[in-house]
Structure formats: structure tokens, C-alpha cells
Design an enzyme around this catalytic site. Structure first.
Site, PDB file in Angstrom:
ATOM      1  N   TYR A   1       0.842  -1.196   0.000  1.00  0.00           N
ATOM      2  CA  TYR A   1       0.000   0.000   0.000  1.00  0.00           C
ATOM      3  C   TYR A   1       0.871   1.236   0.000  1.00  0.00           C
ATOM      4  O   TYR A   1       2.035   1.206   0.379  1.00  0.00           O
ATOM      5  CB  TYR A   1      -0.983   0.012   1.170  1.00  0.00           C
ATOM      6  CG  TYR A   1      -0.382   0.280   2.532  1.00  0.00           C
ATOM      7  CD1 TYR A   1      -0.227   1.586   3.010  1.00  0.00           C
ATOM      8  CD2 TYR A   1       0.033  -0.765   3.348  1.00  0.00           C
ATOM      9  CE1 TYR A   1       0.323   1.834   4.264  1.00  0.00           C
ATOM     10  CE2 TYR A   1       0.570  -0.524   4.599  1.00  0.00           C
ATOM     11  CZ  TYR A   1       0.711   0.778   5.046  1.00  0.00           C
ATOM     12  OH  TYR A   1       1.260   1.018   6.285  1.00  0.00           O
ATOM     13  N   CYS A   2       0.270   2.324  -0.452  1.00  0.00           N
ATOM     14  CA  CYS A   2       0.881   3.643  -0.424  1.00  0.00           C
ATOM     15  C   CYS A   2      -0.155   4.580   0.197  1.00  0.00           C
ATOM     16  O   CYS A   2      -0.946   4.137   1.024  1.00  0.00           O
ATOM     17  CB  CYS A   2       1.308   4.048  -1.837  1.00  0.00           C
ATOM     18  SG  CYS A   2       2.584   5.338  -1.853  1.00  0.00           S
ATOM     19  N   TRP A   3      -0.178   5.851  -0.205  1.00  0.00           N
ATOM     20  CA  TRP A   3      -1.080   6.810   0.432  1.00  0.00           C
ATOM     21  C   TRP A   3      -2.545   6.524   0.198  1.00  0.00           C
ATOM     22  O   TRP A   3      -3.323   6.479   1.136  1.00  0.00           O
ATOM     23  CB  TRP A   3      -0.749   8.234  -0.004  1.00  0.00           C
ATOM     24  CG  TRP A   3       0.327   8.832   0.821  1.00  0.00           C
ATOM     25  CD1 TRP A   3       1.606   9.091   0.427  1.00  0.00           C
ATOM     26  CD2 TRP A   3       0.249   9.230   2.190  1.00  0.00           C
ATOM     27  NE1 TRP A   3       2.324   9.626   1.465  1.00  0.00           N
ATOM     28  CE2 TRP A   3       1.500   9.721   2.568  1.00  0.00           C
ATOM     29  CE3 TRP A   3      -0.769   9.206   3.140  1.00  0.00           C
ATOM     30  CZ2 TRP A   3       1.781  10.197   3.836  1.00  0.00           C
ATOM     31  CZ3 TRP A   3      -0.485   9.685   4.411  1.00  0.00           C
ATOM     32  CH2 TRP A   3       0.769  10.172   4.748  1.00  0.00           C
TER      33      TRP A   3
END
Length: 153
Positions: free
Chosen positions: A87-89
Site C-alpha cells: 500500500y501507499c497513500w
């Protein structure tokens, strides 16, 4: 004329293949949270953001491995036989896809947690900080019920 049906829906077989393929590449925050809570074997959650972002808040139970470091450090951090969930932002950021590509280049099974950290926090799931504190925000009523089962999909 209908805006929805101006382009006809795919036939059932094509739709089945398409949605099965999407589920092979993606998971969501509710499923990740359920697996973490159950200590489900065979998955590692990877936060691919910067050190500053990690310190500000991350999925409790995630491993921090920025995308630029995946090639050099993944072998030491990711146990053999596990599926990596990156995941990222959030949905406006393609950092998770870039990280997923790096894991795939290494031959590791990988899925993207759609919604990213934004939806994790918005759903009121446990957030850890770099200092080790774990908090829960109130759920955003536009993304999840504020009481009861969060998704039940």
C-alpha cells in the site's frame, strides 16, 4: 438513451474473467484488517512510503519497505511462500502499483491494498506511529458504517 448502457455490459463469461483477475491483483482494507486480526498465515503487509510518512502513521502490523529499496532488501524482509500486500497513500497515488511491480520482478506473489493508507485510516482501523503508539480514528461515515460490521461484502 441510457448513459450506463450506451456501452453494453460485458457478457457473463467475460465479466467473470475480468473480476476474477482484478481480485487476483487487489485486496481491500477490510480484508487486510480481518487477516491481521486473525493472524492469518501467508501474507506480509508492506508500506512502501517514505520514512517520514511511515513515522506519521502506518498500518499496525505492516513492514516498512520503500519502493526504491525493494530490490535490495525484500529477500531479507519477506519470508518465502508469502503473498506481499502493498500500500501507499491512497487511490490518488500510484506508489502501490510501482511497488507491486518491483515485487513481481523479484518473482513474488503480490496484491495491492486498494484505498491505501487513506482508507485504512478513514475506516478507523489501527494506526501505528513511528514512536510505537497505536490509535484508532473515528470511522468516516462516508466510507464505512460507524457501528457494526464494517463491510460484510
Amino acid at each position: 438513451m441510457s448513459a450506463v448502457t450506451a456501452v453494453p455490459a460485458a457478457d457473463a463469461d467475460e465479466a467473470r474473467r475480468h473480476f476474477a483477475a482484478r481480485l487476483a491483483f487487489e485486496t481491500d482494507v477490510s480484508d487486510v484488517a480481518a487477516d491481521l486480526a486473525a493472524a492469518a498465515p501467508g501474507i506480509v503487509i508492506v508500506d512502501t512510503r517514505s520514512a517520514e510518512s511511515w513515522a506519521q502513521g502506518h498500518v499496525d502490523g505492516a513492514v516498512h519497505l520503500p519502493t526504491a529499496e525493494i530490490a535490495a532488501r525484500a529477500e531479507a524482509l519477506i519470508p518465502q511462500g508469502t503473498t506481499v500486500v502493498v500500500y501507499c497513500w491512497g487511490p490518488g497515488c500510484n506508489g502501490a502499483q510501482k511497488a507491486a511491480l518491483e515485487f513481481a520482478k523479484l518473482g513474488l506473489p503480490v496484491k495491492e491494498m486498494i484505498g491505501g493508507f487513506e482508507y485504512w485510516a478513514r475506516e478507523g482501523l489501527p494506526v501505528a506511529t513511528g514512536a510505537g503508539a497505536v490509535t484508532r480514528r473515528s470511522p468516516d461515515p462516508l466510507t464505512t458504517p460507524v457501528t457494526g460490521i464494517s463491510c460484510a461484502c
